[in-house]
Motif scaffolding. Sequence first.
Motif, PDB file in Angstrom:
ATOM      1  N   ALA A   1       0.845  -1.196   0.000  1.00 23.78           N
ATOM      2  CA  ALA A   1       0.000   0.000   0.000  1.00 23.78           C
ATOM      3  C   ALA A   1       0.877   1.240   0.000  1.00 23.78           C
ATOM      4  CB  ALA A   1      -0.917   0.005   1.215  1.00 23.78           C
ATOM      5  N   GLU A   2       0.409   2.273  -0.693  1.00 22.94           N
ATOM      6  CA  GLU A   2       1.129   3.537  -0.728  1.00 22.94           C
ATOM      7  C   GLU A   2       0.880   4.307   0.564  1.00 22.94           C
ATOM      8  OE1 GLU A   2       3.253   4.516  -3.157  1.00 22.94           O
ATOM      9  OE2 GLU A   2       2.893   2.515  -3.997  1.00 22.94           O
ATOM     10  N   LEU A   3       1.926   4.927   1.080  1.00 27.18           N
ATOM     11  CA  LEU A   3       1.834   5.768   2.268  1.00 27.18           C
ATOM     12  C   LEU A   3       2.028   7.221   1.858  1.00 27.18           C
ATOM     13  CD1 LEU A   3       3.928   3.650   4.812  1.00 27.18           C
ATOM     14  CD2 LEU A   3       1.431   3.738   4.553  1.00 27.18           C
ATOM     15  N   ALA A   4       1.126   8.079   2.344  1.00 25.80           N
ATOM     16  CA  ALA A   4       1.155   9.505   2.031  1.00 25.80           C
ATOM     17  C   ALA A   4       0.511  10.232   3.196  1.00 25.80           C
ATOM     18  CB  ALA A   4       0.397   9.775   0.730  1.00 25.80           C
ATOM     19  N   PRO A   5       0.654  11.564   3.274  1.00 23.13           N
ATOM     20  CA  PRO A   5       0.022  12.297   4.372  1.00 23.13           C
ATOM     21  C   PRO A   5      -1.460  11.986   4.509  1.00 23.13           C
ATOM     22  CG  PRO A   5       1.558  13.717   3.234  1.00 23.13           C
ATOM     23  CD  PRO A   5       1.490  12.449   2.431  1.00 23.13           C
ATOM     24  N   GLU A   6      -1.900  11.828   5.761  1.00 24.31           N
ATOM     25  CA  GLU A   6      -3.277  11.536   6.146  1.00 24.31           C
ATOM     26  C   GLU A   6      -3.703  10.104   5.808  1.00 24.31           C
ATOM     27  OE1 GLU A   6      -5.863  14.702   4.792  1.00 24.31           O
ATOM     28  OE2 GLU A   6      -5.174  15.968   6.452  1.00 24.31           O
ATOM     29  N   VAL A   7      -2.722   9.209   5.657  1.00 22.91           N
ATOM     30  CA  VAL A   7      -3.010   7.785   5.509  1.00 22.91           C
ATOM     31  C   VAL A   7      -2.762   7.096   6.847  1.00 22.91           C
ATOM     32  CG1 VAL A   7      -2.230   5.612   4.452  1.00 22.91           C
ATOM     33  CG2 VAL A   7      -2.587   7.635   3.034  1.00 22.91           C
ATOM     34  N   SER A   8      -3.678   6.210   7.219  1.00 22.56           N
ATOM     35  CA  SER A   8      -3.588   5.446   8.460  1.00 22.56           C
ATOM     36  C   SER A   8      -3.255   3.990   8.136  1.00 22.56           C
ATOM     37  CB  SER A   8      -4.919   5.526   9.215  1.00 22.56           C
ATOM     38  OG  SER A   8      -4.984   4.567  10.242  1.00 22.56           O
ATOM     39  N   LEU A   9      -2.388   3.393   8.945  1.00 23.07           N
ATOM     40  CA  LEU A   9      -2.021   1.983   8.830  1.00 23.07           C
ATOM     41  C   LEU A   9      -2.144   1.353  10.205  1.00 23.07           C
ATOM     42  CD1 LEU A   9      -0.550  -0.586   7.682  1.00 23.07           C
ATOM     43  CD2 LEU A   9       1.591   0.593   8.206  1.00 23.07           C
ATOM     44  N   THR A  10      -2.908   0.271  10.330  1.00 21.55           N
ATOM     45  CA  THR A  10      -3.056  -0.436  11.597  1.00 21.55           C
ATOM     46  C   THR A  10      -2.655  -1.891  11.411  1.00 21.55           C
ATOM     47  OG1 THR A  10      -4.851   1.033  12.290  1.00 21.55           O
ATOM     48  CG2 THR A  10      -4.654  -1.073  13.439  1.00 21.55           C
ATOM     49  N   LEU A  11      -1.862  -2.412  12.357  1.00 27.41           N
ATOM     50  CA  LEU A  11      -1.412  -3.796  12.326  1.00 27.41           C
ATOM     51  C   LEU A  11      -2.089  -4.564  13.456  1.00 27.41           C
ATOM     52  CD1 LEU A  11       2.417  -3.363  11.680  1.00 27.41           C
ATOM     53  CD2 LEU A  11       0.609  -3.852  10.006  1.00 27.41           C
ATOM     54  N   PRO A  12      -3.029  -5.455  13.134  1.00 30.77           N
ATOM     55  CA  PRO A  12      -3.653  -6.292  14.162  1.00 30.77           C
ATOM     56  C   PRO A  12      -2.645  -7.285  14.742  1.00 30.77           C
ATOM     57  CG  PRO A  12      -4.966  -6.241  12.135  1.00 30.77           C
ATOM     58  CD  PRO A  12      -3.630  -5.665  11.814  1.00 30.77           C
ATOM     59  N   LEU A  13      -3.033  -7.900  15.846  1.00 31.06           N
ATOM     60  CA  LEU A  13      -2.186  -8.882  16.514  1.00 31.06           C
ATOM     61  C   LEU A  13      -1.755  -9.970  15.534  1.00 31.06           C
ATOM     62  CD1 LEU A  13      -1.061  -9.796  19.310  1.00 31.06           C
ATOM     63  CD2 LEU A  13      -3.124 -11.190  19.518  1.00 31.06           C
ATOM     64  N   GLY A  14      -0.445 -10.253  15.505  1.00 32.21           N
ATOM     65  CA  GLY A  14       0.097 -11.298  14.647  1.00 32.21           C
ATOM     66  C   GLY A  14       0.503 -10.830  13.270  1.00 32.21           C
ATOM     67  N   ALA A  15       0.155  -9.588  12.897  1.00 25.82           N
ATOM     68  CA  ALA A  15       0.523  -9.067  11.581  1.00 25.82           C
ATOM     69  C   ALA A  15       1.940  -8.523  11.609  1.00 25.82           C
ATOM     70  CB  ALA A  15      -0.460  -7.982  11.153  1.00 25.82           C
ATOM     71  N   GLY A  16       2.473  -8.294  10.425  1.00 27.09           N
ATOM     72  CA  GLY A  16       3.786  -7.683  10.296  1.00 27.09           C
ATOM     73  C   GLY A  16       3.840  -6.880   9.018  1.00 27.09           C
ATOM     74  N   ALA A  17       4.730  -5.911   8.961  1.00 26.06           N
ATOM     75  CA  ALA A  17       4.849  -5.088   7.762  1.00 26.06           C
ATOM     76  C   ALA A  17       6.223  -4.444   7.711  1.00 26.06           C
ATOM     77  CB  ALA A  17       3.765  -4.008   7.731  1.00 26.06           C
ATOM     78  N   THR A  18       6.633  -4.092   6.502  1.00 22.93           N
ATOM     79  CA  THR A  18       7.841  -3.295   6.297  1.00 22.93           C
ATOM     80  C   THR A  18       7.431  -1.944   5.744  1.00 22.93           C
ATOM     81  OG1 THR A  18       9.240  -5.225   5.900  1.00 22.93           O
ATOM     82  CG2 THR A  18      10.029  -3.115   5.069  1.00 22.93           C
ATOM     83  N   LEU A  19       7.822  -0.882   6.446  1.00 17.01           N
ATOM     84  CA  LEU A  19       7.555   0.487   6.011  1.00 17.01           C
ATOM     85  C   LEU A  19       8.830   1.016   5.365  1.00 17.01           C
ATOM     86  CD1 LEU A  19       5.405  -0.129   8.205  1.00 17.01           C
ATOM     87  CD2 LEU A  19       5.535   2.258   8.870  1.00 17.01           C
TER      88      LEU A  19
END
Length: 240
Positions: free
Chosen positions: A200-218
């Motif tokens: 997913a693209e990240l830009a101003p006013e974007v929200s990202l939430t990681l539930p339990l057990g998830a992982g991500a690279t920013l």
Amino acid sequence: MIIADTAAPAEVHGVHGAAGVSWWKCFVRGPELTGAWEAVEWARLPPGGLSGEHLHTRTEEVYILLSGHGEIILNGHHTPVGPGDVVLTGLGTRHGLLNTGPEPLSWLVVELLGPATAAVFGRGPAGRSERNEAMTAAKVFHLGEPGEIDPRSVLTGPLRRIARQRLAPGQADTVAADGRELTYFVIDGSGTATSGSASAELAPEVSLTLPLGAGATLTAGPDGLELYVLELLVTEGNPA
């Protein structure tokens, strides 16, 4: 990962009993997560607008001021606030927010279940958490630069960290929601969030939430990436 933004917010009239209009959008609700979240939201007031005073008996709340200038009203006391200010509102506190500036006032809202309420909904351990004598009912901090706040001087639940994070151009940060859940809000810059085969693209006013057990690279784009992050522990009392 759960991605949302501030596009197409709802128009709210008479928020918390105040006259006038405001704008609001919910990014993620507690039932979508495991921990003691009520909701992660965004709100905006026009110049002169008021989010009416209301009493918190069931939930605790974090306001992170994003743009504009105003006054937070805490138990009848007015305190000036602006971008980078963080307001922690504990149980038993009455609060409201007034836009005193010439521009719209926007802020991130993170609402958390109090310990007793979390236990009722099965999202926290049984029993009521006692407030420490050193705790205050509400407090205003400032996070104008990268840094972090420990909210436990005010809040009674499992929220452990509120931070302002900056990634240099091209820098990557890999995170795992292991025993915790995380919610991010992009302030400035650009980048991507990757989780498995999803991106997913990240830009101003974007929200990202990681539930339990998830992982991500920013990964930050060519102009870097700056964001707020809130970390909430998922306790043994939560369902598996």
